[in-house]
Design an enzyme around this catalytic site. Structure first.
Site, PDB file in Angstrom:
ATOM      1  N   HIS A   1       0.465  27.057   4.946  1.00 35.62           N
ATOM      2  CA  HIS A   1      -0.106  25.709   5.053  1.00 35.62           C
ATOM      3  C   HIS A   1      -0.073  25.226   6.511  1.00 35.62           C
ATOM      4  CE1 HIS A   1       1.492  25.614   0.783  1.00 35.62           C
ATOM      5  NE2 HIS A   1       0.244  25.283   0.603  1.00 35.62           N
TER       6      HIS A   1
ATOM      7  N   GLN B   1     -10.788  30.842  -4.923  1.00 30.32           N
ATOM      8  CA  GLN B   1     -10.878  29.392  -4.742  1.00 30.32           C
ATOM      9  C   GLN B   1     -11.826  29.051  -3.587  1.00 30.32           C
ATOM     10  OE1 GLN B   1      -7.517  26.432  -5.093  1.00 30.32           O
ATOM     11  NE2 GLN B   1      -7.524  26.680  -2.878  1.00 30.32           N
TER      12      GLN B   1
ATOM     13  N   GLN C   1      -5.761  21.469 -13.052  1.00 37.60           N
ATOM     14  CA  GLN C   1      -6.000  22.885 -12.796  1.00 37.60           C
ATOM     15  C   GLN C   1      -4.907  23.786 -13.371  1.00 37.60           C
ATOM     16  OE1 GLN C   1      -5.888  22.010  -8.451  1.00 37.60           O
ATOM     17  NE2 GLN C   1      -4.986  24.022  -8.241  1.00 37.60           N
TER      18      GLN C   1
ATOM     19  N   GLY D   1       1.339  20.747  -1.825  1.00 39.92           N
ATOM     20  CA  GLY D   1       2.667  20.513  -1.279  1.00 39.92           C
ATOM     21  C   GLY D   1       3.552  21.746  -1.316  1.00 39.92           C
TER      22      GLY D   1
ATOM     23  N   LEU E   1      -7.240  31.960   2.651  1.00 37.60           N
ATOM     24  CA  LEU E   1      -7.910  33.056   1.943  1.00 37.60           C
ATOM     25  C   LEU E   1      -6.998  33.794   0.974  1.00 37.60           C
ATOM     26  CD1 LEU E   1     -10.333  34.472   4.638  1.00 37.60           C
ATOM     27  CD2 LEU E   1     -10.935  33.713   2.332  1.00 37.60           C
ATOM     28  N   LYS E   2      -5.704  33.429   0.905  1.00 34.67           N
ATOM     29  CA  LYS E   2      -4.908  34.021  -0.163  1.00 34.67           C
ATOM     30  C   LYS E   2      -5.540  33.665  -1.499  1.00 34.67           C
ATOM     31  CE  LYS E   2      -1.420  32.987  -2.338  1.00 34.67           C
ATOM     32  NZ  LYS E   2      -0.427  32.633  -3.230  1.00 34.67           N
TER      33      LYS E   2
ATOM     34  N   ASP F   1       4.603  28.290   5.929  1.00 31.69           N
ATOM     35  CA  ASP F   1       3.914  28.580   7.196  1.00 31.69           C
ATOM     36  C   ASP F   1       2.415  28.810   7.012  1.00 31.69           C
ATOM     37  OD1 ASP F   1       6.306  28.296   8.414  1.00 31.69           O
ATOM     38  OD2 ASP F   1       6.569  30.402   8.979  1.00 31.69           O
TER      39      ASP F   1
ATOM     40  N   LEU G   1       5.102  22.918   1.278  1.00 27.54           N
ATOM     41  CA  LEU G   1       4.376  23.563   2.373  1.00 27.54           C
ATOM     42  C   LEU G   1       5.177  24.686   3.019  1.00 27.54           C
ATOM     43  CD1 LEU G   1       2.942  20.340   4.088  1.00 27.54           C
ATOM     44  CD2 LEU G   1       1.931  21.717   2.256  1.00 27.54           C
TER      45      LEU G   1
ATOM     46  N   ARG H   1       4.991  29.540  -4.810  1.00 25.91           N
ATOM     47  CA  ARG H   1       5.601  30.086  -6.025  1.00 25.91           C
ATOM     48  C   ARG H   1       6.623  31.183  -5.744  1.00 25.91           C
ATOM     49  NH1 ARG H   1       0.139  28.989  -8.327  1.00 25.91           N
ATOM     50  NH2 ARG H   1       0.427  27.483 -10.027  1.00 25.91           N
TER      51      ARG H   1
END
EC number: 6.3.2.1
Lengths: 289, 289
Positions: free
Chosen positions: A38, A154, A62, A32, A149-150, A36, A34, A188
């Site tokens: 996302h 992951q 996590q 969440g 890909l940031k 750009d 969100l 963040r």
């Protein structure tokens, strides 16, 4: 667009869709708040899928002790507006109790690709990611799932899990979106003070310097250490920046290398703290041969 | 009946079935060397499912060092005859390379229910079981999967995994089948010498004694230790029997209890070695209230 809170309702709606349609189901799992970045995943899903499912769930599993689970930013109203604008069909917003009605005793762990970078800085983080993503995959049963890909590590973890566990889903990695001044988009970023926000530009700048260094290096010959030092040095020009890690690894294996001769693609990955805020960024680059 | 060796072929056939039928898919995962116990699982699956899928795969991941992976009994021809007779539609017989083309880096682990019994005696065993069963579930995507209760702890592990990871499958536990003289059917019985085979009867006999003890105990009041001692004592009458464990636990939680007052269902579970052969057996009993 339908908003559902329970797994049973989610399953029922997807089942109905599957029964009446031959098109694919695309899935974008998020925490969440969100932005750009996302939205670009949702648009990609929209362009490729018959049904687009978005999940919004801040997964406690996590987050480590002392991390920002409690204060992780949330804005349901804005999220639903972004989802609506991107053409999402189903938003799945479960509670923690819905996702974990009893303490989970089952853990999905991925080794090797998790030993470095955030896997080293955030013990247990990727177990939490792999476990919740496998849960969500079992609920949605998508044909494709879209990840930014940031969070390159992951993506590597999820791809490894999908391969090893034969999950019937295709992982679609999508490029990082950036603010106009280069800062990688992240939920963040909202934590940053004006001063921190300004100094955080060293992250993308340092990655650009790495790119320029490689572009200008006619011989295509360099060590990972050279590149690592160059990036670290630039980050250290920001007085508020505290480096968690700056690593140069082969991609997508995320293994160390000494010399550019031995690899074809590399990743420069970094995690840097500004006050309490930990930001990550990375650049994936082909090595000229 | 079709026999398939590759995951791609398995998926294709099940997909075709799903496309043309609304009935359920039933799945029986085995390690082959099929006996009447397996046949009873297949018959149960046949009676409840439109499509019955049997897998035969001796999974190296669930054998520890020094265990019997190499010498585990195999008989493809007999297995196919048993499958055919039980009305199986698809037999999936993958090679080790097909199941693990690269060393797996992803592990599914279940805690708590694995701390005792075979989980304690065979470290890593249930990680191997949970991981391969999750892989098989992702390949077959069954509606129901059928497991024998002789491996009661395995059933508990799979049920916990399915619950925690939201796997879209119903687990159907099926009763243990026994030889006429009481020995629980097991592919490993073939390892026993004539003398060991005779003495192995103490296993089912000791469980029968536990049942008689509870049936005759009018007050319904006893300790787990009393029951444990009774069973162990009888097993020790067989000179060749070497007890691995005899445990009396609450069921299905597999947690220790002191007094019968505190539980409603118990399991008497045992593992006993005869020479190199390790046999397990168990009895699940209601406690009178």
């Amino acid at each position: 667009m339908e908003v559902v809170q329970t797994i049973a309702e989610l399953r029922a709606r997807i089942k109905t869709y599957r029964r009446n349609n031959d098109q694919t189901v695309g899935f974008v799992p998020t925490m969440g708040f969100l932005h750009d970045g996302h939205a670009s995943l949702l648009q990609k899903a929209r362009s490729q899928s018959g049904l687009v499912v978005l999940s919004i769930f801040v997964n406690p599993l996590q987050f480590g002790p002392g991390e920002d689970f409690e204060r992780y930013p949330r804005n349901e109203e804005q999220d639903l507006a972004v989802a609506e604008a991107a053409g999402v069909d189903i938003v799945f917003m479960p509670s923690v109790d819905e996702m974990y009605p009893t303490p989970t005793r089952t853990t999905v762990s991925v080794s090797e690709v998790t030993t470095r970078l955030c896997g080293a800085s955030r013990p247990g983080h990727f177990d939490g990611v792999a476990t919740v993503v496998s849960k969500l995959f079992h609920m949605v049963q998508p044909d494709q799932a879209f990840f930014g890909l940031k969070d390159a590590q992951q993506v590597a973890v999820i791809e490894q899990m999908v391969q090893d566990l034969n999950l019937p889903v295709e992982i679609v990695p999508c490029p990082t979106l950036r603010e106009k001044d280069g800062l990688a988009m992240s939920s963040r970023n909202v934590y940053l003070s004006v001063e921190e926000r300004q100094q955080a530009l060293v992250l993308s700048q340092s990655l650009q310097q790495a790119k320029t260094f490689i572009d200008n290096n006619v011989s295509g010959s360099f060590t990972s250490e050279e590149l690592q030092r160059l990036v670290s040095k630039h980050i250290q020009t920001a007085p508020l920046a505290v480096i968690d890690y700056v690593e140069v690894l082969s991609y997508p294996t995320l293994e160390p290398f000494e010399h550019s001769h031995s690899i074809t693609t590399l990743i420069v990955a970094l995690a840097v703290k500004f006050g309490k805020t930990r930001l990550i960024d990375n650049l994936i680059l082909q090595v000229r041969k």
